[in-house]
Write a protein that holds these residues in place. Structure first.
Motif, PDB file in Angstrom:
ATOM      1  N   ILE A 157       0.860  -1.172   0.000  1.00 45.74           N
ATOM      2  CA  ILE A 157       0.000   0.000   0.000  1.00 45.74           C
ATOM      3  C   ILE A 157       0.902   1.230   0.000  1.00 45.74           C
ATOM      4  N   THR A 158       0.628   2.142  -0.920  1.00 43.75           N
ATOM      5  CA  THR A 158       1.469   3.328  -1.095  1.00 43.75           C
ATOM      6  C   THR A 158       0.743   4.561  -0.582  1.00 43.75           C
ATOM      7  N   LEU A 159       1.413   5.286   0.317  1.00 42.84           N
ATOM      8  CA  LEU A 159       0.827   6.446   0.963  1.00 42.84           C
ATOM      9  C   LEU A 159       1.604   7.702   0.576  1.00 42.84           C
ATOM     10  N   TYR A 160       0.894   8.804   0.483  1.00 44.67           N
ATOM     11  CA  TYR A 160       1.521  10.109   0.276  1.00 44.67           C
ATOM     12  C   TYR A 160       0.957  11.045   1.337  1.00 44.67           C
ATOM     13  N   SER A 161       1.816  11.726   2.072  1.00 42.94           N
ATOM     14  CA  SER A 161       1.355  12.516   3.211  1.00 42.94           C
ATOM     15  C   SER A 161       2.099  13.832   3.306  1.00 42.94           C
ATOM     16  N   ARG A 162       1.445  14.812   3.911  1.00 44.09           N
ATOM     17  CA  ARG A 162       2.142  16.027   4.323  1.00 44.09           C
ATOM     18  C   ARG A 162       3.278  15.633   5.271  1.00 44.09           C
ATOM     19  N   PRO A 163       4.462  16.245   5.131  1.00 45.50           N
ATOM     20  CA  PRO A 163       5.637  15.798   5.897  1.00 45.50           C
ATOM     21  C   PRO A 163       5.448  15.800   7.405  1.00 45.50           C
ATOM     22  N   SER A 164       4.905  16.863   7.960  1.00 41.82           N
ATOM     23  CA  SER A 164       4.808  16.948   9.421  1.00 41.82           C
ATOM     24  C   SER A 164       3.878  15.895   9.986  1.00 41.82           C
ATOM     25  N   PHE A 165       2.764  15.640   9.311  1.00 36.49           N
ATOM     26  CA  PHE A 165       1.841  14.606   9.774  1.00 36.49           C
ATOM     27  C   PHE A 165       2.515  13.244   9.725  1.00 36.49           C
ATOM     28  N   ALA A 166       3.264  12.989   8.649  1.00 36.12           N
ATOM     29  CA  ALA A 166       3.953  11.703   8.515  1.00 36.12           C
ATOM     30  C   ALA A 166       4.995  11.518   9.607  1.00 36.12           C
ATOM     31  N   GLN A 167       5.798  12.549   9.877  1.00 33.82           N
ATOM     32  CA  GLN A 167       6.890  12.425  10.844  1.00 33.82           C
ATOM     33  C   GLN A 167       6.391  12.362  12.285  1.00 33.82           C
ATOM     34  N   ALA A 168       5.478  13.261  12.634  1.00 36.29           N
ATOM     35  CA  ALA A 168       5.093  13.400  14.034  1.00 36.29           C
ATOM     36  C   ALA A 168       3.989  12.443  14.453  1.00 36.29           C
ATOM     37  N   TRP A 169       3.135  12.034  13.517  1.00 35.19           N
ATOM     38  CA  TRP A 169       1.957  11.250  13.911  1.00 35.19           C
ATOM     39  C   TRP A 169       1.908   9.875  13.260  1.00 35.19           C
ATOM     40  N   LEU A 170       2.077   9.812  11.939  1.00 33.98           N
ATOM     41  CA  LEU A 170       1.838   8.555  11.230  1.00 33.98           C
ATOM     42  C   LEU A 170       2.964   7.545  11.394  1.00 33.98           C
ATOM     43  N   ALA A 171       4.213   7.964  11.119  1.00 31.03           N
ATOM     44  CA  ALA A 171       5.332   7.014  11.148  1.00 31.03           C
ATOM     45  C   ALA A 171       5.464   6.278  12.483  1.00 31.03           C
ATOM     46  N   PRO A 172       5.309   6.953  13.635  1.00 29.59           N
ATOM     47  CA  PRO A 172       5.423   6.218  14.895  1.00 29.59           C
ATOM     48  C   PRO A 172       4.351   5.152  15.110  1.00 29.59           C
ATOM     49  N   ARG A 173       3.251   5.226  14.353  1.00 29.53           N
ATOM     50  CA  ARG A 173       2.152   4.283  14.538  1.00 29.53           C
ATOM     51  C   ARG A 173       2.126   3.163  13.500  1.00 29.53           C
TER      52      ARG A 173
END
Length: 303
Positions: free
Chosen positions: A97-113
């Motif tokens: 599954i390929t995701l594209y995200s705003r950088p801050s949301f990806a770094q601070a919220w999504l990647a850790p989860r």
């Protein structure tokens, strides 16, 4: 399974529980057995294997080298069984599954989860890219785009994910240095940190303008520093570089830990924008549905 195999499985399970708890009495309570019955199972297993599994001391037992090896084998077997059960449960849900995200949301919220998603669905790989460009999914192989702001894109379905609120944040040192706590007028002496790509039509100052207008705060800062993502402005704030406009949904843990402080706790503004998911209309791939359900669960109904 014959009676011998079933009995041996019971004895192995009993051994593993005693080894984990380090006490026959504790294992007996968990198994609803008497300590003597648990001891009998262990001795029976040792006779079957012709190996000493425990060293018995006064009111204490410890694993022998052979016992430690068997305990590792059993744990590894349970881990493999858990993975196989997950694979059976989600059979057919495989691929990337390929995701594209705003950088801050990806770094601070999504990647850790994301590790939690992969633990639940081991047959799915995730590829995450970030950027501030207005993404068009068609032809780029992107399954889900995550944006901050209001967007209406032809051919794409939009699913709201999470609301946001904002307030100035800085390091405790910076707040003390400028006496900021509950004194917003002292922002005039500070450096303001900006995310000039907060959303698609942002001029660079919009978040600060919205906040100062909402709380009738007049600010003519000493200097300004602009970044293309909130996480960079926050990184500068963490190192005493100034005051950033922080999004609470992304900074909750850092505020709780004290690495950042919000000097005006009574001045938190509900943002007019929030996070949303964009997918191709009519895309009902199981992997996409699973991710959409998972991320909504992680957001906890904050949309």
């Amino acid at each position: 399974m014959n009676s011998f195999q079933a009995g041996q499985l019971n004895r192995l399970q009993t051994f593993a529980l005693v080894a984990e708890k380090g006490a026959i009495s504790t294992a007996a309570k968990l198994l609803c057995l008497t300590p003597s019955a648990v001891s009998h199972r262990i001795r029976h297993l040792e006779r079957e294997l012709n190996l000493p599994l425990f060293t018995r001391l006064h009111r204490k037992i410890t694993l022998t080298a052979e016992g430690e090896r068997l305990f590792r084998i059993i744990n590894n077997s349970f881990d493999l069984l858990s993975k196989e059960l997950l694979d059976l449960k989600h059979q057919g849900v495989v691929g990337r599954i390929t995701l594209y995200s705003r950088p801050s949301f990806a770094q601070a919220w999504l990647a850790p989860r994301l590790g939690d998603f992969l633990d639940r669905y081991p047959g799915i790989d995730v590829c995450l890219s970030t950027g501030n460009d207005l993404i068009q999914l068609d032809g780029l192989g992107v399954d889900i785009a995550i944006n901050f702001g209001h967007l209406s894109l032809p051919g794409l379905a939009c699913t709201p994910l999470m609301n946001e609120s904002m307030t100035p944040v800085c390091s405790a040192y910076y707040a003390e240095k400028f006496g900021l706590m509950n004194h917003p007028e002292r922002l005039n002496e500070c450096r303001l940190l900006h995310d000039h790509k907060a959303w698609d039509s942002d001029s660079g100052d919009h978040e600060w303008q919205q906040w100062t207008k909402a709380f009738d705060v007049s600010v003519s800062a000493a200097s300004h520093l602009y970044f293309d993502q909130m996480e960079l402005s926050v990184a500068s704030a963490l190192h005493h570089g100034g005051v950033a406009m922080g999004r609470m949904g992304l900074l909750e843990e850092r505020l709780q830990s004290g690495s950042l402080v919000a000097p005006f706790p009574d001045k938190i503004l509900a943002s007019p924008y929030g996070y949303a998911l964009y997918t191709q209309q009519g895309n009902h791939w199981p992997k996409v549905q699973l991710f959409m359900a998972w991320i909504a669960e992680q957001a906890g109904g904050k949309g």
